[in-house]
Design a protein around this motif. Structure first.
Motif, PDB file in Angstrom:
ATOM      1  N   GLY A 146       0.048   2.854 -13.246  1.00 20.15           N
ATOM      2  CA  GLY A 146      -0.365   3.401 -12.056  1.00 20.15           C
ATOM      3  C   GLY A 146      -1.711   3.068 -11.796  1.00 20.15           C
ATOM      4  O   GLY A 146      -2.422   3.188 -12.692  1.00 20.15           O
ATOM      5  N   VAL A 160       1.829   0.438  -8.500  1.00 21.16           N
ATOM      6  CA  VAL A 160       2.365   0.668  -9.746  1.00 21.16           C
ATOM      7  C   VAL A 160       2.675  -0.971 -10.320  1.00 21.16           C
ATOM      8  O   VAL A 160       3.057  -1.726  -9.627  1.00 21.16           O
ATOM      9  N   ASN A 176       3.158   2.886  -4.819  1.00 27.58           N
ATOM     10  CA  ASN A 176       3.784   4.103  -5.253  1.00 27.58           C
ATOM     11  C   ASN A 176       4.360   4.880  -3.889  1.00 27.58           C
ATOM     12  O   ASN A 176       4.133   4.213  -2.884  1.00 27.58           O
TER      13      ASN A 176
END
Length: 293
Positions: free
Chosen positions: A234, A239, A269
């Motif tokens: 991340g 990500v 994310n």
């Protein structure tokens, strides 16, 4: 009816260029004839061999296609022409050929023209009636065999078995599946579908689907193997997953191409307000180092 319309349109295109058929820079398709010194020739780029491929009078006849390589033309009617010398013309290309049909081998000067708007090929002046053809799926040459895992230029020899369970949408395996879809779309020349699998604003994203076409113009076949993806990492609300990629294909002049590299896929994310599209894996960067052989 489609075949008739294509043929008429293409015959009209060729008629305009008949007086310009002499080639300014003749080049050998395979080995040059004995009377032509090799030093006086140069090789056409694979991109210029637009007529290489599988063709038919209409899409319904692609099960028994014309097959044209840089060295040979074969028709469903068992006509075989060896392309001994290919030259550019203003209308397209011209090939000095020796053709065998129902008679002994005889010389011909085959003329090729391509109608971009119709996506069709015209072939004139052979031991057959002038014909307009549409492209079929598949290549004219047998596809090359990919390098075995662990060899130089191949994917790592990772023998860890993959889970057969359905991959979670946010998993690295799901990211690798998107990468497989991307190269599958390229292999089919579905540039629109391939382009949609890039992240908007990604550093390597082509400007448009049509910008992908020149990448494949030189290829008769284009395939890829995807290696096991790495762990998700991340950064700043996104990500990323990296996966190794092995490309193998064949150029339109018959040479093999093998390339090894990696791809990075990205998703947003699971933050509040993120859309389903933002949370989906998309291609962020692709790096390949290739070698012809």
């Amino acid at each position: 009816m489609r075949h008739a319309v294509l043929s008429l349109a293409l015959l009209g295109l060729a008629a305009c260029g008949r007086e310009r058929a002499e080639a300014p820079d003749a080049v050998p398709a395979a080995e040059p004839p004995a009377e032509a010194p090799a030093a006086a020739t140069k090789t056409l780029s694979p991109e210029a061999l637009y007529f290489v491929g599988r063709w038919a009078a209409d899409e319904g006849m692609c099960a028994d296609p014309w097959i044209i390589t840089a060295q040979e033309l074969r028709t469903p009617g068992h006509v075989v022409c060896r392309l001994e010398r290919i030259a550019r013309t203003e209308a397209g290309a011209e090939a000095q050929a020796t053709c065998t049909a129902e008679a002994p081998p005889a010389p011909y000067r085959l003329r090729f023209a391509y109608a971009q708007s119709a996506g069709a090929l015209l072939i004139e002046n052979g031991p057959f009636a002038d014909v307009g053809l549409v492209r079929c799926e598949g290549g004219a040459y047998p596809p090359p065999t990919p390098l075995a895992p662990g060899q130089p230029g191949a994917l790592p020899d990772d023998r860890t078995p993959l889970s057969e369970a359905p991959a979670a949408p946010d998993s690295p395996q799901a990211a690798a599946t998107v990468l497989e879809r991307y190269f599958g779309a390229l292999a089919k020349r579905d540039f629109e579908a391939a382009w949609r699998l890039w992240s908007e604003g990604a550093p390597g994203r082509p400007e448009s689907p049509s910008a992908l076409a020149p990448t494949l113009a030189a290829y008769d076949s284009y395939n890829a193997l995807i290696g096991a993806p790495g762990a998700a990492e991340g950064a700043a609300g996104s990500v990323y997953v990296r996966a190794p990629v092995q490309v193998y294909g064949r150029l339109k002049d018959g040479r093999e191409v093998h390339a090894l590299g990696s791809a990075t896929l990205r998703r947003v994310n699971d933050v509040p307000g993120a859309s389903a599209e933002q949370r989906a894996w998309r291609l962020h960067e692709l790096r390949l180092d290739g070698a012809e052989r």
